[in-house]
Design an enzyme around this catalytic site. Structure first.
Site, PDB file in Angstrom:
ATOM      1  N   GLY A 145       7.242   6.816   2.370  1.00 39.58           N
ATOM      2  CA  GLY A 145       6.879   8.039   2.696  1.00 39.58           C
ATOM      3  C   GLY A 145       7.413   8.832   1.304  1.00 39.58           C
ATOM      4  O   GLY A 145       7.356  10.167   1.553  1.00 39.58           O
ATOM      5  N   ASN A 164       5.864   9.239  -1.251  1.00 42.35           N
ATOM      6  CA  ASN A 164       4.646  10.424  -2.038  1.00 42.35           C
ATOM      7  C   ASN A 164       4.392  11.450  -0.928  1.00 42.35           C
ATOM      8  O   ASN A 164       4.180  12.723  -1.452  1.00 42.35           O
ATOM      9  CB  ASN A 164       3.503   9.458  -2.116  1.00 42.35           C
ATOM     10  CG  ASN A 164       3.376   8.654  -3.340  1.00 42.35           C
ATOM     11  OD1 ASN A 164       3.164   9.451  -4.577  1.00 42.35           O
ATOM     12  ND2 ASN A 164       3.612   7.466  -3.175  1.00 42.35           N
ATOM     13  N   ILE A 192      -7.221  -0.592   4.906  1.00 42.24           N
ATOM     14  CA  ILE A 192      -8.585  -0.332   4.246  1.00 42.24           C
ATOM     15  C   ILE A 192      -9.474   0.188   5.311  1.00 42.24           C
ATOM     16  O   ILE A 192      -9.827  -0.170   6.422  1.00 42.24           O
ATOM     17  CB  ILE A 192      -9.081  -1.509   3.469  1.00 42.24           C
ATOM     18  CG1 ILE A 192      -8.361  -1.802   2.331  1.00 42.24           C
ATOM     19  CG2 ILE A 192     -10.581  -1.104   3.081  1.00 42.24           C
ATOM     20  CD1 ILE A 192      -8.763  -3.133   1.563  1.00 42.24           C
ATOM     21  N   HIS A 197      -3.011   5.220  -6.076  1.00 40.60           N
ATOM     22  CA  HIS A 197      -2.857   3.970  -6.460  1.00 40.60           C
ATOM     23  C   HIS A 197      -1.970   3.714  -7.568  1.00 40.60           C
ATOM     24  O   HIS A 197      -1.928   4.211  -8.711  1.00 40.60           O
ATOM     25  CB  HIS A 197      -4.263   3.304  -6.781  1.00 40.60           C
ATOM     26  CG  HIS A 197      -4.123   1.739  -6.877  1.00 40.60           C
ATOM     27  ND1 HIS A 197      -4.011   0.857  -5.947  1.00 40.60           N
ATOM     28  CD2 HIS A 197      -4.316   1.022  -8.084  1.00 40.60           C
ATOM     29  CE1 HIS A 197      -4.232  -0.321  -6.165  1.00 40.60           C
ATOM     30  NE2 HIS A 197      -4.199  -0.220  -7.710  1.00 40.60           N
TER      31      HIS A 197
HETATM   32  C1  GAR Z   1       3.044   3.716  -3.445  1.00 36.89           C
HETATM   33  O1  GAR Z   1       3.425   3.128  -4.829  1.00 36.89           O
HETATM   34  C2  GAR Z   1       1.705   3.820  -3.419  1.00 36.89           C
HETATM   35  O2  GAR Z   1       0.925   4.189  -4.776  1.00 36.89           O
HETATM   36  C3  GAR Z   1       1.270   2.485  -2.921  1.00 36.89           C
HETATM   37  O3  GAR Z   1       2.130   2.035  -1.974  1.00 36.89           O
HETATM   38  C4  GAR Z   1       3.558   2.944  -2.402  1.00 36.89           C
HETATM   39  C5  GAR Z   1       3.653   3.601  -1.151  1.00 36.89           C
HETATM   40  O4  GAR Z   1       5.099   4.370  -1.133  1.00 36.89           O
HETATM   41  N1  GAR Z   1      -0.078   2.357  -2.421  1.00 36.89           N
HETATM   42  C6  GAR Z   1      -1.071   1.416  -2.728  1.00 36.89           C
HETATM   43  O5  GAR Z   1      -0.668   0.249  -3.145  1.00 36.89           O
HETATM   44  C7  GAR Z   1      -2.117   1.638  -2.137  1.00 36.89           C
HETATM   45  N2  GAR Z   1      -3.405   0.719  -2.574  1.00 36.89           N
HETATM   46  P1  GAR Z   1       5.513   5.382  -0.313  1.00 36.89           P
HETATM   47  O6  GAR Z   1       5.436   5.174   0.862  1.00 36.89           O
HETATM   48  O7  GAR Z   1       6.913   5.791  -0.739  1.00 36.89           O
HETATM   49  O8  GAR Z   1       4.708   6.762  -0.790  1.00 36.89           O
END
Ligand code: GAR
Length: 199
Positions: free
Chosen positions: A13, A15, A95, A112
């Protein structure tokens, strides 16, 4: 009227945190995160939501008879209960089918960790994306925020930011740099743009 935002998560989490912090700083002012939905019971993102005082819930596919349609319907029911306008996928590792995406045209955002159309689509998620970029030997990678449609990572691009690949990078080091320099910067910005109706 601020747009009501739901953030869907599966993991750490960071992001989600970047979005909550941007909201706190007033950089996201046209929307408000009112709900966090996780598809993993132990997602640390749930703790981040709790710390920010945001409502949260867990929806597990296995509790929906392992049916994708029932899982998506359970998410839709929650979104309707909270009168959600904008759906943000922040490391949501499932997805969503056309049944779900066609219901919310230009209302679902995803981040992404590559410059789409490189290293994207089915099978490219999380660290795998950075492993593929390093294997290919690209010198520049980055992140993309896009609208979500029925094609995995195929929706309209909202923002992108490039990040250098450096000698000695491991997938973990590169992932961290892409998050810090790109994802946490452009994702909150894109959320505000969409909530403000500027895109
Ligand atoms: C992030 O790097 C995001 O871009 C990627 O997963 C991570 C989640 O981190 N998402 C994907 O690969 C989607 N295809 P977070 O839980 O710390 O935000």
């Amino acid at each position: 009227m601020k747009k009501r935002i739901a953030v869907l998560v599966s993991g750490g989490g960071t992001n989600l945190q970047a979005i909550l912090d941007a909201q706190q700083r007033g950089e996201i002012k046209s929307g408000e995160v009112v709900l966090v939905i996780a598809n993993k019971a132990d997602a640390y993102a749930l703790t981040r939501a709790a710390n920010a005082g945001v409502d949260r819930c867990v929806i597990l596919k296995k509790d929906c008879g392992s049916s994708q349609a029932a899982f998506e319907q359970a998410i839709i029911d929650k979104l309707e209960e909270y009168r959600i306008d904008i759906i943000v996928l922040a490391g949501f590792m499932s997805i969503l089918s056309e049944f779900f995406t066609s219901r919310y045209p230009r209302r679902i955002l995803n981040v992404h960790p590559s410059l789409i159309p490189s290293f994207c689509g089915e099978g490219f998620y999380g660290l795998r994306v950075h492993e593929a970029a390093l294997k290919k030997g690209v010198k520049v990678t980055g992140a993309t925020v896009h609208f979500v449609n029925e094609i995995p990572d195929g929706g309209e691009i909202i923002l992108q930011k490039a990040v250098d690949v450096l000698p000695g990078d491991t997938p973990e080091i590169l992932q961290r740099r892409v998050m810090e320099q790109a994802e946490w910067v452009i994702f909150p910005r894109a959320v505000e743009l969409v909530c403000a109706g500027e895109i």
